[in-house]
Design an enzyme around this catalytic site. Structure first.
Site, PDB file in Angstrom:
ATOM      1  N   ARG A   1       0.656  66.302  11.266  1.00  0.00           N
ATOM      2  CA  ARG A   1      -0.668  65.703  11.074  1.00  0.00           C
ATOM      3  C   ARG A   1      -0.531  64.215  10.803  1.00  0.00           C
ATOM      4  NH1 ARG A   1      -4.921  68.868   7.297  1.00  0.00           N
ATOM      5  NH2 ARG A   1      -6.040  66.948   7.724  1.00  0.00           N
TER       6      ARG A   1
ATOM      7  N   GLU B   1     -13.683  72.584  15.341  1.00  0.00           N
ATOM      8  CA  GLU B   1     -14.803  73.355  14.802  1.00  0.00           C
ATOM      9  C   GLU B   1     -16.024  72.425  14.735  1.00  0.00           C
ATOM     10  OE1 GLU B   1     -13.793  75.979  11.278  1.00  0.00           O
ATOM     11  OE2 GLU B   1     -12.045  74.643  11.326  1.00  0.00           O
TER      12      GLU B   1
ATOM     13  N   LYS C   1     -13.728  67.633   5.341  1.00  0.00           N
ATOM     14  CA  LYS C   1     -15.170  67.695   5.612  1.00  0.00           C
ATOM     15  C   LYS C   1     -15.950  67.981   4.335  1.00  0.00           C
ATOM     16  CE  LYS C   1     -14.230  69.343  10.261  1.00  0.00           C
ATOM     17  NZ  LYS C   1     -14.048  70.532  11.110  1.00  0.00           N
TER      18      LYS C   1
END
Length: 776
Positions: A487, A272, A497
């Site tokens: 992950r 993104e 973020k």
């Protein structure tokens, strides 16, 4: 319930096993159907315990319920008589999802009707005993009998395993006779050769890396990513994957897909563009691009730009920058927004097919997994089509309507949103759209449009796998396969973020590229080589489990690379002036310093040497201390590379009693007694700023409220940045460009910061020379 329990015990299940089976709704239903089908074929009395065991095994392992009747018939008709045949049968139906099944091919693949006689077993085992006779006689019962059994089972694929083992045991006994005392003694394993002392023992995190990047187990990233190692499906064989849904059109769609791609592996990296990539993304980049590269495929960089409120051009640029910095070149750079019209047309088709509806529940009403079904779920498709068109034309307010898909996800979420209204201009399409698709709707369809073969994502998206398959099949388009992996997380940091933005806004860090962060731009600014990050990802491995790793493991990879690539220079962080009294004032000579002392063939540079030099304050003590090896009034010290040994003569102090200068004499290191240490120095140096970094957070897990109850912003290390404005460095670095890396001898690895100017050089410490648990 009682009738089903009786049905299960009638095929030989114990009452306890039958009750356990009833607790599993899917297995219970499948087994019940299998028994009923079997009784239709052979009557109730024909289902004995042996058949019942196979029926139970089949029901618990079969993924495609439409094959249940076919396999049940095969079992009761004694075509499938053993677990081995059943395993082959299950594999066959998985690989042949289309009707009709070719009975001849099935029978051949499953050994139907193949009878292995005792004579054939005896003859095959005899042949194997003869093959290994010499070794058997030598090793006797210490011989690896598993090897014999393995070869026997390969030669007699459909034979009864117990019969084969009995024959092997019998023939071995006939050859060797009964076991003796020596045979019963435990076999002594040969000792491994000791590693030479000079090689030393490598710590796990210090295993040498190759240019492909070696793991702690010695396997390169490329080796790990080659398809066979990951057990991924082959292109065109999507249907062999666990959980993949096969529809009547699946095989035709796969055939067209193969014609378009030529059987090439295709992956994609879909970030993104609403923030900077971090160390976790480095694993995703390596996994996606590396998997394609390792298997001669292609990888797209696809921006998931469906939320115009949070996207900025700087993020698009930075993301591509980081992908290329890590050494990967996208096959093509694409955007979800490239497909806005096609995605909208598919949404209209989804509504028309009765799989989506326009909903007027507000966002708050939809929160949580216990949200009630929408009262608009059953509204006619024609009505939803009209309302969806009104959404597109901007005739509703934000939040007044959404398009939702009629499905339930693995995590219990009901009817996920496909489109929402946002009156925000898009950076690429401007005001053309006021409705934007969600990730759940967009991602799988963009994968389909780009003919992706392997859609690789992290484990948190596992709950979206069913919606991924459902949507492609609901629209009758090519369906790729989603694969999840673990992950990569690091301690002593945050990568969210939202939280990084908080750190920036509150002034804790300067920006996304502050070297105390673990964003990729920050690591680059701090001087981390891209190959070191790739090597780190290789060492972590391409596991499916979540991984939380210590920063010092990443540092070890950085040192491995910089040791071979960062030329040496000399810098003094806390300078102490030294005058060499027996050198004429104004005298000057050049000293050659090797760029890489371990390999002087890689070049050298000249630095000036004069009667005034500067050394580290810590390299002089007025009072001798036990174990101290550097300069004292009674202890001379050598100067690295200069060929001199200096001896103390006089100390000069300021009004506060602080040592500000030393007077020394020097003599050639060839004539002097060898000193206990050699120290670095600079002469006629450049003044520079040096920034020393330590961990940004005090605790390993700053987001853990049980450890940090007041939140991550309360856990900031007040000493995470130490700026030295008056450091001195030798003139060999004066032509350095931003991000050039050096090893300052005895000090650490440093990189030239982009803030540097011709008049002011600024160096960031990348890592210390050796691991220091207190440093990042």
């Amino acid at each position: 319930m009682a009738d089903t329990l009786t049905l299960f015990t009638s095929i030989g299940l114990s009452e306890q096993k039958a009750k356990e089976t009833l607790k599993n709704e899917a297995l219970s239903s499948a087994l019940k159907d299998a028994i009923i089908q079997a009784r239709r074929t052979c009557g109730a009395s024909g289902v004995d315990k042996a058949i019942g065991t196979l029926l139970y095994s089949m029901a618990s392992r079969l993924k495609d319920p439409k094959r249940l009747a076919f396999l049940s018939d095969g079992i009761v008709q004694c075509k499938i008589c053993t677990e081995l045949q059943l395993a082959a049968a299950l594999e066959f139906v998985k690989s042949h999802p289309q009707d009709p099944i070719n009975q001849g091919e099935f029978d051949e693949a499953c050994g139907v009707g193949v009878a292995i006689t005792p004579e054939q077993i005896e003859e095959a085992v005899e042949s194997l005993i003869k093959k290994h006779k010499e070794q058997l006689l030598k090793e006797r019962y210490h011989f690896n009998m598993g090897l014999l059994m393995g070869e026997a089972r390969s030669a007699l694929k459909w034979a009864d395993g117990k019969v084969v083992k009995n024959e092997v045991d019998l023939q071995v006994l006939h050859l060797l006779g009964p076991k003796t005392e020596a045979d019963l003694e435990k076999k002594v394993k040969p000792q491994k050769a000791k590693v030479a002392a000079s090689e030393g023992k490598l710590k796990k995190e210090e295993v040498a890396v190759t240019d492909e990047g070696m793991t702690g187990e010695g396997r390169s990233l490329m080796e790990q990513l080659r398809g066979e190692a990951l057990k991924f499906h082959k292109p065109g064989e999507n249907y062999k994957t666990e959980g993949y849904v096969v529809t009547p059109n699946t095989m035709d769609l796969l055939k067209k897909h193969m014609e378009l791609t030529g059987g090439q592996i295709r992956s994609r990296f879909p970030p993104e563009p609403n923030g900077i990539l971090h160390i976790g993304h480095a694993k995703a980049i390596n996994f996606n691009f590396g998997f394609a590269k390792a298997n001669n495929g292609i990888c797209f960089l696809r921006y998931d730009d469906t939320n115009p409120e949070k996207e900025e051009e700087k993020y698009f640029t930075a993301i591509r920058d980081m992908v290329e910095w890590l050494g990967y070149e996208p096959f093509a750079v694409t955007h979800a927004s490239d497909n806005f019209q096609q995605l909208y047309d598919l949404a209209v088709d989804l509504v028309r097919r009765g799989h989506a509806f326009v909903c007027h529940q507000k966002g708050e009403e939809l929160k949580g997994h216990n949200a009630p079904p929408s009262p608009w779920r059953d509204r006619p498709a024609e009505e939803s089509l009209v309302l969806f068109d009104r959404m597109k034309k901007g005739l509703f307010a934000e939040g007044e309507a959404t398009l939702r898909m009629k499905m339930v996800m693995e995590d219990g979420k009901l009817d996920p949103v496909a489109y929402r209204i946002k009156y925000t201009p898009h950076h690429r399409t401007g005001d053309e759209w006021c409705i934007y698709p969600t990730y759940d709707y967009t991602h799988c369809l963009c994968d389909s449009i780009e003919n992706i073969t392997h859609s690789l994502c992290t484990k948190e998206f596992q709950a979206r796998r069913s919606s991924y398959f459902w949507l492609c099949n609901a629209l009758d388009v090519y369906c790729p396969v989603q694969w999840e992996y673990g992950r990569l997380n690091l301690t002593y940091t945050v990568v969210s973020k939202r939280k990084i933005i908080k750190l920036v806004e509150t002034g804790v860090v300067r920006d996304w590229d502050d070297p105390r962060l673990f964003t990729l731009t920050a690591l680059r600014r701090r001087g981390f080589p891209p190959e070191a990050i790739n090597n780190f990802c290789a060492r972590v491995g391409v596991t499916v489990s979540q991984t939380t790793t210590e920063p010092h493991l990443l540092e070890a990879c950085v040192r491995d690379v910089l040791n071979d690539t960062a030329p040496r220079a000399m810098a003094v962080l806390q300078p102490l002036r030294v005058t060499i009294a027996n050198l004429p004032e104004g005298s000057k000579s050049d000293v050659r310093v090797p760029d890489f002392p371990a390999n002087e063939a890689k070049g050298s540079h000249a630095v000036p040497f004069s009667s005034t030099i500067f050394i580290e304050q810590s390299d002089f003590r007025e009072v001798m201390e036990k174990g101290y090896k550097r300069l004292t009034p009674d202890q001379p010290v050598g100067l690295r590379h200069a060929g001199y040994v200096i001896s103390f003569q006089k100390v000069i102090k300021d009004a506060q009693g602080k040592v500000v200068e030393l007077e020394v004499t020097c003599c050639s290191s060839e004539t002097a007694e060898k000193p206990k240490a050699f120290i670095h120095w600079v002469s006629q140096p450049l003044t520079c700023e040096v920034r020393l970094y330590e961990r940004l957070f005090l605790h390993k897990h700053p987001e853990d409220q049980s450890v940090v109850p007041n939140g991550f912003l309360s856990d900031i290390n007040p000493d995470s940045l130490h700026v030295i404005s008056g450091a001195l460095v030798d003139t060999s670095v004066k032509r350095a460009k931003a991000l050039d890396r050096f090893q300052f001898e005895r000090v650490g690895y440093f990189s030239l910061d982009p803030d540097s100017t011709a008049d002011k050089l600024i160096f960031n410490r990348t890592v210390t020379l050796k691991e220091d648990p207190g440093k990042i």
